[in-house]
Design an enzyme around this catalytic site. Structure first.
Site, PDB file in Angstrom:
ATOM      1  N   HIS A 332      37.593  -2.307  48.121  1.00  0.00           N
ATOM      2  CA  HIS A 332      36.905  -2.548  49.385  1.00  0.00           C
ATOM      3  C   HIS A 332      35.576  -1.824  49.367  1.00  0.00           C
ATOM      4  O   HIS A 332      35.415  -0.794  48.697  1.00  0.00           O
ATOM      5  CB  HIS A 332      37.771  -2.059  50.559  1.00  0.00           C
ATOM      6  CG  HIS A 332      37.266  -2.493  51.893  1.00  0.00           C
ATOM      7  ND1 HIS A 332      36.344  -1.761  52.610  1.00  0.00           N
ATOM      8  CD2 HIS A 332      37.535  -3.601  52.639  1.00  0.00           C
ATOM      9  CE1 HIS A 332      36.080  -2.388  53.746  1.00  0.00           C
ATOM     10  NE2 HIS A 332      36.774  -3.500  53.791  1.00  0.00           N
ATOM     11  N   ASP A 391      43.179  -8.277  52.776  1.00  0.00           N
ATOM     12  CA  ASP A 391      43.234  -9.662  52.314  1.00  0.00           C
ATOM     13  C   ASP A 391      44.329  -9.883  51.275  1.00  0.00           C
ATOM     14  O   ASP A 391      44.781 -11.013  51.078  1.00  0.00           O
ATOM     15  CB  ASP A 391      41.888 -10.075  51.714  1.00  0.00           C
ATOM     16  CG  ASP A 391      40.797 -10.179  52.762  1.00  0.00           C
ATOM     17  OD1 ASP A 391      41.098 -10.666  53.856  1.00  0.00           O
ATOM     18  OD2 ASP A 391      39.659  -9.770  52.486  1.00  0.00           O
TER      19      ASP A 391
END
Length: 473
Positions: A332, A391
């Site tokens: 991320h 995700d």
């Protein structure tokens, strides 16, 4: 257009794409030389400070002995830890979307009376103009539901008599309406595509204003309008966790930038949608599901850690799946040790996997979550730790809920429009100045030459000038 036109255009674009690259490529070393932060992030991935917000807080590091040290990721909505918010409504046996939406928009947790009033207002806003579904959504359906959603949002502006009224109460009205109708615009857009392009049955259900956003999503999507309590609960959690994530993410920053120009709400949200649909932003969960499907096709025994590890190496070596060199769902821009949203979501995922009898799939996801950081650390030079992001699991959840791939990113938008709306209001209240960062020009100054003086022709001598094409071709 005719075949001749197509050929000329194809030849022109192929040739001039090369010219475009030649005259636009910038030496990457110049960015560092001039102190330019590419992507508005420094070499350690930290974002350039470009504003202030009171809406949410992301914590991924802490100062220890004067140095920034990575820590377990934390996410706060209006000062409240996301763990506490989710635990609060879960322990009460409630769905949390409306409560968290109220919190982000108005800055405090609602009382029971305020929550009822807010839900009622959202329910009354859950309507589309007469014949809008027939005249707008059903015409020119698209496989890209994000494009369909954006088209619908921009068209709604035509039905608003006060579209350009920038008063805060009017902007709030518009925001609440869009939050309420996003599930309809998204699902109806998919149903139109599924019917007209895929030759499947068409289902257009009306939403129930007494139901939550997650419940209405499932109701609108399914032919029989039925869903279980755990299905609604897990989808609700997904929406809450995707609702807001600081002012620096691409689509929220887009919201801020376009808002600062004085543009109307519909144009601002359309711009945010266009940002979110990119695979580097909101489209990542689709890639995770597709990657997992490729793994199952190419790994003989998905319970064998050695075989799975070898596949992950092949991903990084650009030898598997889409040859991008990425393990999707890992890493991320902000978090390193952990993404709090992924940690929260994993518990919901396991619960749903048990109900759907897909525990083997859950074990495979868990294995990859454990192995991928090890493989990435061995193979790549990284400046921070790597962990699963939200995700990684959200696509798996949507697949268990039988939600089609085409709706994965629109569901992200259904949640994130709350955060966009909160940031739009905050920008309008606090900053009366257009966002306009600087770019340093490295262009060389050149003297002007008349057309006759230019020695290098733009087109080859044997190329047919485009202007000689018949106008009716």
């Amino acid at each position: 257009m005719g075949k001749k036109s197509d050929t000329v255009i194809k030849n022109f674009t192929e040739k001039y794409t090369k010219i475009c690259i030649e005259h636009n490529a910038i030496d990457v070393n110049l960015y560092e030389e001039h102190g330019v932060k590419r992507g508005l992030r420094d070499k350690n991935g930290k974002g350039v400070l470009s504003g202030l917000t009171n809406i949410s807080l992301i914590k991924s590091s802490e100062m220890v002995d004067g140095k920034s040290v990575p820590c377990e990721g934390q996410l706060y909505y209006r000062g409240y830890n996301i763990y506490d918010l989710v635990s609060g409504f879960r322990n009460d046996g409630r769905l949390g979307f409306d409560e968290c939406a109220y919190l982000l928009l108005f800055g405090s947790l609602p009382t029971a009376e305020q929550l009822v009033e807010f839900k009622q207002t959202l329910g009354y806003s859950m309507t589309l103009p007469t014949n809008f579904v027939r005249d707008v959504i059903m015409k020119a359906p698209s496989r890209d539901i994000m494009n369909s959603l954006t088209k619908s949002v921009l068209t709604l502006a035509s039905y608003d008599d006060n579209v350009s009224d920038m008063s805060l109460d009017n902007v709030l009205r518009q925001s609440l309406m869009l939050i309420s109708v996003f599930p309809m615009l998204s699902v109806y857009g998919y149903q139109a595509y599924n019917h007209y392009e895929c030759d499947d049955s068409l289902y257009i259900h009306r939403p129930d204003p007494n139901l939550s956003t997650a419940e209405n999503l499932l109701r609108l999507l399914r032919p029989d309008k039925k869903y279980t309590a755990i299905e609604a609960s897990v989808l609700d959690a997904a929406l809450v966790l995707h609702m807001e994530h600081g002012g620096g993410n691409n689509s929220t920053f887009t919201t801020r930038v376009v808002t600062s120009s004085g543009s109307d709400t519909y144009s601002v949200i359309a711009a945010a949608l266009s940002s979110l649909k990119g695979p580097k932003h909101g489209g990542a969960n689709i890639k995770v599901v597709q990657m997992m499907e490729d793994l199952r096709r190419n790994v003989e025994d998905v319970t064998d850690e050695a075989q799975v590890r070898e596949y992950l190496y092949r991903l990084l070596n650009k030898e598997a799946f889409d040859r991008s060199g990425l393990i999707y769902g890992m890493g991320h821009a902000v978090y390193s040790i952990s993404d709090p949203r992924a940690k929260i979501f994993k518990g919901f995922v396991e619960q749903l996997a048990f109900e759907k009898k897909r525990h083997d799939d859950f074990e495979l996801y868990s294995m990859i979550e454990r192995l991928a950081p090890e493989v990435i650390a061995e193979k790549c030079k990284i400046y921070k730790g790597v962990s699963a992001n939200v995700d990684f699991y959200s696509g798996f959840v949507y697949s268990m809920l039988d939600i089609p791939l085409e709706l994965y990113t629109p569901i992200f938008a259904i949640a994130r429009i709350v955060g966009w709306s909160a940031h739009r209001m905050e920008e309008l209240i606090n900053v009366d100045k257009i966002i306009r960062p600087a770019y340093m020009s490295i262009a060389q100054l050149r003297p002007y030459h008349t057309l006759k003086e230019r020695s290098t022709p733009i087109l080859d001598d044997n190329a047919e000038p485009v202007y000689q094409l018949p106008l009716n071709e």
